[in-house]
Write an enzyme that holds these catalytic residues in place. Structure first.
Site, mmCIF file in Angstrom:
data_model
loop_
_atom_site.group_PDB
_atom_site.id
_atom_site.type_symbol
_atom_site.label_atom_id
_atom_site.label_comp_id
_atom_site.label_asym_id
_atom_site.label_seq_id
_atom_site.Cartn_x
_atom_site.Cartn_y
_atom_site.Cartn_z
ATOM 1 N N HIS A 306 0.848 -1.187 0.000
ATOM 2 C CA HIS A 306 0.000 0.000 0.000
ATOM 3 C C HIS A 306 0.882 1.235 0.000
ATOM 4 C CE1 HIS A 306 -3.057 2.916 1.352
ATOM 5 N NE2 HIS A 306 -3.932 2.060 0.883
ATOM 6 N N ASP A 364 -8.065 -4.585 -0.438
ATOM 7 C CA ASP A 364 -8.536 -4.968 -1.769
ATOM 8 C C ASP A 364 -8.346 -6.459 -2.018
ATOM 9 O OD1 ASP A 364 -9.113 -2.237 -2.550
ATOM 10 O OD2 ASP A 364 -6.947 -1.964 -2.594
#
Length: 429
Positions: A306, A364
């Site tokens: 991320h 996700d």
């Protein structure tokens, strides 16, 4: 907020720059007067080391894997509360009392209907239009239907616009979904909670009654909480930048939706799901892990790492549990995609390559599996993200509007084009 100073020396010039310290998190060097004092700008592509605003809404510690909404850990909000409670918190700064929560729920629920002429607006789109393109257009068009809430200088109108967008976003999203599959629109019901209402509008049909599965409704409500806000990300920064010009709130949120549509932002869960489908089975994982480690191979593991989190994404843990709840409820606990996901997660948490590069699973990684199991097609994933993130965008927009330090956004640049040159007549070129 305490303030100290930092010294900067450029050639024969030396300047003192204020260093501001917030409640928690790293300090910032205020360079607002750097150009006027030195004649130079800073250069920070992607703004990875630049604070664009002062905010009291959301805090992220990427190194420790911490996400706070108004100081409350995301884990506590997602496990103990519901989405509209988090909405109230993000908008007003405090958790609501029982009476405040009841009033807020009532207010949002009774604004879920959209103007009837909006239904005819949908007929202008092709049947195969992407739902996100429809959302960008329809949310922007709300300014044409609700003239009584576009004056950004009127606190009452700002409040009305805020509630309207939180309430109407799931209705518009469900309409976009129904339009894409050729089914009639299903109107909201005031006796259903936020997530349950959305599920009914998406999957109900006029021919029969729709019974909301409480496990799925709870899972979707949690998904909304986990996506409600995430500090100054690309779409939130877009909303603030658009708002800094004085644009009406509906236009600002439409701009945020357009930014969210980008595959590097809101489309990451769809990409992760496609990757799991490409791997197919657990037996194929070693081959794809080897490809991911090969610098000369274009294959990339999606759903890992991320921009901010350099530790396990706190939302991913909750999303993993939610995925299990949904798959168990629907009898899909042996889903091959989940098996691939779990093995990839195990490898990522123990393989030195992933640990060294801090490639931990993010939200996700699991959300795509969950939404697919619930019946949503992949092109609706980002739409659901937009439904959830709307409250964060609105909270950030409202904070920006009343910030006395706010100016119209105007980044500088490092110009590397041609120097000054004179125009030549056509015959001399």
């Amino acid at each position: 907020m305490s303030v100290t100073t930092a010294s900067l020396k450029l050639g024969d010039k030396s300047v003192e720059l204020p260093v501001k310290t917030g409640t928690i998190g790293p300090a910032v060097v205020d360079i607002g007067k750097l150009y006027s004092q030195t004649g130079v700008f800073t250069y920070d592509p992607g703004f990875s080391s630049t604070a664009s605003t002062e905010s009291k809404i959301t805090y992220i510690d990427g190194d420790e894997g911490i996400l706070l909404y108004r100081g409350y850990p995301i884990e506590q909000l997602a496990e103990r509360g519901d989405f509209l409670e988090s909405c109230y918190l993000l908008l007003y700064g405090e958790l609501p009392t029982a009476a405040q929560k009841a009033d807020f729920d009532y207010l949002v629920t009774r604004h879920t209907m959209v103007h009837d002429q909006m239904s005819r607006f949908f007929n202008g789109f092709r049947r195969d239009a992407h739902p996100m393109s429809i959302m960008v257009a329809c949310v922007g068009a709300l300014a044409a239907f609700y003239h009584d809430s576009i004056d950004i200088n009127d606190p009452r109108q700002r409040e009305i616009a805020s509630v309207r967008m939180i309430a109407k976003m799931p209705t518009l999203a469900a309409m976009a979904f129904k339009y894409s599959i050729g089914q009639p629109f299903v109107y909201p019901k005031n006796d259903l909670a936020y997530a349950a209402n959305f599920l009914r509008m998406c999957f109900g049909v006029p021919a029969e009654d729709y019974k909301v599965n409480p496990v799925l409704a709870h899972a979707l409500d949690r998904i909304f909480i986990l996506h409600a806000d995430h500090e100054q990300n690309a779409s939130t920064s877009t909303v603030r930048l658009a708002g800094s010009s004085g644009a009406n709130p509906f236009a600002c949120i439409a701009a945020g939706i357009a930014c969210l549509w980008g595959p590097a932002h809101g489309g990451a869960n769809e990409a992760a799901l496609k990757m799991l489908g490409e791997i197919g089975t657990v037996d194929n994982i070693p081959k794809y892990i080897a490809r991911a480690k090969d610098k000369n191979d274009s294959f990339r593991l999606m759903g890992f790492g991320h921009r901010v989190y350099k530790h396990y994404d706190p939302r991913a843990k909750l999303m993993q549990k939610t995925a299990h709840d949904v798959l168990n409820e629907l009898g899909l606990k042996d889903d091959p995609l989940l098996a691939v996901a779990l093995e990839l997660e195990r490898i990522a948490l123990h393989d030195e390559y992933f640990i060294e590069k801090k490639l931990y699973p993010n939200i996700d990684f699991y959300s795509g599996i969950t939404l697919k199991a619930m019946g949503f097609p992949t092109d609706m994933f980002t739409v659901l993200f937009a439904v959830a993130r709307t409250v964060g965008w609105i909270a950030q927009w409202k904070e920006m509007i009343v910030d006395p330090a706010q100016k119209i956004g105007r980044p500088r640049q490092l110009y590397t084009g041609s120097p000054r040159r004179d125009y030549k007549p056509m015959a001399d070129r």
